[in-house]
Design a protein around this motif. Structure first.
Motif, PDB file in Angstrom:
ATOM      1  N   ARG A 145      64.635  53.759  60.350  1.00  0.00           N
ATOM      2  CA  ARG A 145      65.881  53.613  61.093  1.00  0.00           C
ATOM      3  C   ARG A 145      65.623  54.039  62.533  1.00  0.00           C
ATOM      4  O   ARG A 145      65.165  55.157  62.764  1.00  0.00           O
ATOM      5  N   ARG A 205      50.006  47.376  60.242  1.00  0.00           N
ATOM      6  CA  ARG A 205      50.016  47.507  58.778  1.00  0.00           C
ATOM      7  C   ARG A 205      48.671  47.095  58.183  1.00  0.00           C
ATOM      8  O   ARG A 205      48.184  47.721  57.240  1.00  0.00           O
ATOM      9  N   HIS A 249      53.331  47.184  49.579  1.00  0.00           N
ATOM     10  CA  HIS A 249      54.435  46.230  49.494  1.00  0.00           C
ATOM     11  C   HIS A 249      55.820  46.851  49.335  1.00  0.00           C
ATOM     12  O   HIS A 249      56.808  46.195  49.650  1.00  0.00           O
ATOM     13  N   GLY A 250      55.917  48.074  48.847  1.00  0.00           N
ATOM     14  CA  GLY A 250      57.237  48.613  48.548  1.00  0.00           C
ATOM     15  C   GLY A 250      57.791  49.631  49.518  1.00  0.00           C
ATOM     16  O   GLY A 250      59.000  49.759  49.673  1.00  0.00           O
ATOM     17  N   ARG A 279      55.167  51.690  57.003  1.00  0.00           N
ATOM     18  CA  ARG A 279      56.624  51.547  57.052  1.00  0.00           C
ATOM     19  C   ARG A 279      57.101  50.926  58.360  1.00  0.00           C
ATOM     20  O   ARG A 279      58.012  50.113  58.358  1.00  0.00           O
ATOM     21  N   PRO A 303      63.092  52.512  54.470  1.00  0.00           N
ATOM     22  CA  PRO A 303      63.094  51.775  55.743  1.00  0.00           C
ATOM     23  C   PRO A 303      63.150  52.719  56.933  1.00  0.00           C
ATOM     24  O   PRO A 303      63.652  53.835  56.852  1.00  0.00           O
ATOM     25  N   ARG A 319      58.111  50.052  52.812  1.00  0.00           N
ATOM     26  CA  ARG A 319      59.021  49.752  53.914  1.00  0.00           C
ATOM     27  C   ARG A 319      60.381  49.272  53.441  1.00  0.00           C
ATOM     28  O   ARG A 319      61.336  49.261  54.211  1.00  0.00           O
ATOM     29  N   TYR A 320      60.511  48.907  52.160  1.00  0.00           N
ATOM     30  CA  TYR A 320      61.804  48.511  51.620  1.00  0.00           C
ATOM     31  C   TYR A 320      62.531  49.695  50.981  1.00  0.00           C
ATOM     32  O   TYR A 320      63.742  49.802  51.058  1.00  0.00           O
ATOM     33  N   VAL A 321      61.771  50.575  50.350  1.00  0.00           N
ATOM     34  CA  VAL A 321      62.364  51.743  49.706  1.00  0.00           C
ATOM     35  C   VAL A 321      62.697  52.822  50.733  1.00  0.00           C
ATOM     36  O   VAL A 321      63.711  53.509  50.615  1.00  0.00           O
TER      37      VAL A 321
END
Length: 166
Positions: free
Chosen positions: A68, A146, A59-60, A139, A66, A62-64
């Motif tokens: 580019r 996923r 859960h974390g 990610r 990301p 791909r936000y922490v």
């Protein structure tokens, strides 16, 4: 560092971890402290905390960290283009995701690794490379990728002998 800890069996030293990720021991020691502070690592038992690590991976990440978008590059395959997912998913992408590396074997779309030392770590320890590729799939992948990456990660990335129960 979390991936490297999962890949090491039995005992390890900070120097061994540093060599595995191509860093000096000081940054590795600080990284272990940050993992402990984040609740992902038990410094007293020298173990990854399973529940917290699984939650972070799924859960974390791909936000922490990301993804580019980058252009085409030569490099080493990652995410769904690398083991173990390359055997499970048929890619429809004309250009697979790659970690940019001048001596890489594949031309694809560049995907920056989590750390500059990831390519060297993956080449030196294939099991670490597979874990890093799974993390990149978590990610950068769509829901299907996923889901498959998470299922494979559950089966391989967090074996009981490497982790402590939360």
């Amino acid at each position: 560092m979390l991936v490297t800890l999962l890949d090491f069996e039995g005992g390890w030293t900070v120097r061994q971890l540093a060599e595995a990720v191509a860093l000096a021991p000081g940054p590795v020691h600080r990284s272990l402290g940050r993992l402990a502070e984040a609740g992902l690592y038990d410094a007293n038992r020298r173990r990854v905390l399973r529940g917290a690590a699984e939650e972070f991976f799924v859960h974390g990440l791909r936000y922490v960290f990301p993804v580019r978008p980058q252009g085409e590059a030569r490099g080493d395959p990652t995410a769904w283009a690398a083991p173990p997912l390359d055997r499970l998913l048929a890619s429809t992408d004309p250009l697979p995701p790659v970690w940019p590396a001048a001596d890489g074997a594949v031309r694809g779309l560049a995907l920056a690794p989590l750390h500059a030392g990831a390519v060297a770590a993956a080449r030196g320890r294939p099991a670490t490379g597979e874990l890093l590729a799974l993390i990149d799939a978590l990610r950068a992948g769509d829901a299907r990728v996923r889901g498959v990456a998470n299922a494979v990660r559950k089966d391989s990335a967090l074996p009981a002998e490497h982790v402590a129960q939360v």
